[in-house]
Structures are given as C-alpha cells and as structure tokens.
Scaffold this motif. Sequence first.
Motif, PDB file in Angstrom:
ATOM      1  N   VAL A  95       0.834  -1.214   0.000  1.00 39.29           N
ATOM      2  CA  VAL A  95       0.000   0.000   0.000  1.00 39.29           C
ATOM      3  C   VAL A  95       0.856   1.247   0.000  1.00 39.29           C
ATOM      4  CG1 VAL A  95      -1.564   1.381   1.427  1.00 39.29           C
ATOM      5  CG2 VAL A  95      -2.047  -1.041   1.044  1.00 39.29           C
ATOM      6  N   ILE A  96       1.813   1.332   0.910  1.00 35.20           N
ATOM      7  CA  ILE A  96       2.615   2.548   1.013  1.00 35.20           C
ATOM      8  C   ILE A  96       3.455   2.760  -0.248  1.00 35.20           C
ATOM      9  CG2 ILE A  96       4.590   1.485   2.236  1.00 35.20           C
ATOM     10  CD1 ILE A  96       4.678   4.157   3.892  1.00 35.20           C
ATOM     11  N   ASP A  97       3.929   1.677  -0.849  1.00 38.76           N
ATOM     12  CA  ASP A  97       4.722   1.827  -2.073  1.00 38.76           C
ATOM     13  C   ASP A  97       3.852   2.188  -3.275  1.00 38.76           C
ATOM     14  OD1 ASP A  97       7.124   1.413  -0.811  1.00 38.76           O
ATOM     15  OD2 ASP A  97       7.144  -0.745  -1.160  1.00 38.76           O
ATOM     16  N   ASN A  98       2.600   1.746  -3.267  1.00 38.90           N
ATOM     17  CA  ASN A  98       1.669   2.189  -4.301  1.00 38.90           C
ATOM     18  C   ASN A  98       1.385   3.678  -4.167  1.00 38.90           C
ATOM     19  OD1 ASN A  98       0.175   0.379  -6.359  1.00 38.90           O
ATOM     20  ND2 ASN A  98       0.416  -0.983  -4.585  1.00 38.90           N
ATOM     21  N   VAL A  99       1.185   4.128  -2.939  1.00 34.04           N
ATOM     22  CA  VAL A  99       0.826   5.530  -2.700  1.00 34.04           C
ATOM     23  C   VAL A  99       1.999   6.462  -3.023  1.00 34.04           C
ATOM     24  CG1 VAL A  99       0.040   7.185  -0.957  1.00 34.04           C
ATOM     25  CG2 VAL A  99      -0.917   4.877  -1.003  1.00 34.04           C
ATOM     26  N   GLU A 127      -3.693   3.004   7.863  1.00 36.28           N
ATOM     27  CA  GLU A 127      -2.422   3.031   8.584  1.00 36.28           C
ATOM     28  C   GLU A 127      -1.967   1.623   8.990  1.00 36.28           C
ATOM     29  OE1 GLU A 127       1.029   4.245  10.232  1.00 36.28           O
ATOM     30  OE2 GLU A 127      -0.341   5.467   9.023  1.00 36.28           O
ATOM     31  N   GLN A 128      -2.914   0.793   9.436  1.00 35.32           N
ATOM     32  CA  GLN A 128      -2.552  -0.560   9.885  1.00 35.32           C
ATOM     33  C   GLN A 128      -2.283  -1.518   8.717  1.00 35.32           C
ATOM     34  OE1 GLN A 128      -5.705  -1.818  12.498  1.00 35.32           O
ATOM     35  NE2 GLN A 128      -4.942  -0.602  14.217  1.00 35.32           N
ATOM     36  N   SER A 132       0.680  -3.963   3.591  1.00 33.47           N
ATOM     37  CA  SER A 132      -0.042  -5.071   2.958  1.00 33.47           C
ATOM     38  C   SER A 132       0.000  -4.926   1.442  1.00 33.47           C
ATOM     39  CB  SER A 132      -1.500  -5.086   3.433  1.00 33.47           C
ATOM     40  OG  SER A 132      -1.582  -5.260   4.833  1.00 33.47           O
ATOM     41  N   TYR A 133      -0.164  -6.049   0.757  1.00 31.42           N
ATOM     42  CA  TYR A 133      -0.243  -6.047  -0.707  1.00 31.42           C
ATOM     43  C   TYR A 133      -1.714  -5.993  -1.124  1.00 31.42           C
ATOM     44  CZ  TYR A 133       4.722  -7.118  -0.880  1.00 31.42           C
ATOM     45  OH  TYR A 133       6.086  -7.054  -0.748  1.00 31.42           O
ATOM     46  N   GLN A 142      -8.780  -1.398  -1.229  1.00 31.03           N
ATOM     47  CA  GLN A 142      -7.949  -1.117  -2.408  1.00 31.03           C
ATOM     48  C   GLN A 142      -8.300   0.248  -3.005  1.00 31.03           C
ATOM     49  OE1 GLN A 142      -7.146  -4.331  -5.302  1.00 31.03           O
ATOM     50  NE2 GLN A 142      -8.246  -5.703  -3.921  1.00 31.03           N
ATOM     51  N   GLN A 143      -9.587   0.570  -3.021  1.00 29.66           N
ATOM     52  CA  GLN A 143      -9.974   1.859  -3.575  1.00 29.66           C
ATOM     53  C   GLN A 143      -9.529   3.005  -2.670  1.00 29.66           C
ATOM     54  OE1 GLN A 143     -10.115   3.089  -6.275  1.00 29.66           O
ATOM     55  NE2 GLN A 143     -12.159   2.783  -7.121  1.00 29.66           N
ATOM     56  N   ARG A 144      -9.519   2.788  -1.370  1.00 24.62           N
ATOM     57  CA  ARG A 144      -8.974   3.802  -0.455  1.00 24.62           C
ATOM     58  C   ARG A 144      -7.499   4.050  -0.763  1.00 24.62           C
ATOM     59  NH1 ARG A 144     -11.211   2.121   5.546  1.00 24.62           N
ATOM     60  NH2 ARG A 144     -13.421   1.953   4.991  1.00 24.62           N
TER      61      ARG A 144
END
Length: 254
Positions: A95-99, A127-128, A132-133, A142-144
Amino acid sequence: MGRVNVKNVSRVFTKKEDNGSMEALHEVSFDVEDGEFICLLGPSGCGKTTLLRIIAGLETQTSGEITLNGIPITGPDPKRGMVFQQYSLFPWRTVIDNVTFGLEMQGISKTEARKQVEKYIDLVGLEQFKNSYPYELSGGMQQRAAIARALANEPEVLLMDEPFGALDAQTRNILQDELLKIWEQKNVTFLFVTHSVDEAVVLSDKIVVMTARPGRIKEIVEVDLPRPRSRTSHEVNLLRDRVLKLLEEERFHK
C-alpha cells in the motif's frame, strides 16, 4: 485553486472498420468553481468517462477548450489526480509503495516519499495496512489506497471515474461518507462520474446531467442541501425524483 472551465468541447471518434465516425461529445460547456464537488451523470455511452479523460489530459478533444485556472489542458499533470473504477494498484507493491509511486516518478526519493504519504494513508484509514499487498485487501480498501495515491500528489482537482461502482451497497455508502470528509479536509475540487442518482444527490454541490450520445449538457442541477444528507429525507427524495425524470426523458429520446 481548482477552477475548471469546459467550453464547447466535442469529441469525434473515427471508426477504422468502415471509415465512419461516432460523435461522443457535442459542444459541452460548464464551469467548476474552486473546491466544488461536481457529479457527472447520464445514460450509458453518453461520454462521461471520455470527458473526464479529456480533463485528465489522457485524451484530446476534437474541438473546444478545457482550462484549469485559466491555463489550457494539453496533457496529464499531477495537478489533476485520477481515480479509476478498477483500483489499478500495482500488485507487487505494498500500500505505502503504491501511494508513493507518483512522488517517486517526480524524482523524490523513496524514503522522503514515504514520509510525505503517511498522512494520506492515515486519512483514508489504512495506517494498519500500509505494508499489505493489494491481494490482501478488500475492494473498498484497495480503492482507499487508490484515493490516497491520487491525493499524495496534492492535486488541485481530483477526477473520479465511478470509483465505487464495483463495491457492494454498504461499502459504497461508507466510502461516500469518508470521501466527503476527505473533500472537506483537503479543499480539493472533485469531478466525479457516476451512474447512480442516489450517489450524485448525496455527494455533490451540482449534478451535470448529460444527454444520450452524443453527450450534451441537458441540465445542471444545483444541490442546495446541507451536509451530511439523509439518504431518505423528503428533500433528498424530491431531488432524486427530479434527476430521475431527466434521465427517463433521455431513455425515451434515444
């Protein structure tokens, strides 16, 4: 600032198989003020997504002009973020790497980008789950993440193409409420394509109702109701009925 002006925009597609053409949009004009939440609503195939993609700079109009803060739009720009119906996350990135992806593309180091996006991940409630992938997340989560990725570039305008269309009704309602909170906090201009009259009435300041193809502006409906809006209130029901009648007219005029 996020003022968008759409002036006499038409889009004609060429059909390769018979050298014919198909007009998707015909002389569409409307204005979006800074910080407004606008929904584009209309029959299937009326050109809503095409118009949004032109505003994003992903497609080019055949004629007419679109400006952001008075400057003509000629291609993609981080000032205009885009969220698609399909979450379009990179499955090999957390998630963080996508963002952080958009910031990395701008030359910001991964470490610095991660620091910058923490607040957006927190803003969308992930945040938690930042490590995650995508396959480990629900559709709503995923949309968030996709919304956080768009916000991380700090756009002046956020373009959303039926972002909740693939979600179940309960998740959709929850994300609608959360999206309004984000909009109020970030003061970003929103242009939101939807097929749902209910969604348009609950979310928007104005509903741009389009005709059947070729898409024209049928009517711009002001939604002068205080937020948060009860989905079952008398005022909301009256407005829903008014918009539904506009769409019904288009169904019979095809």
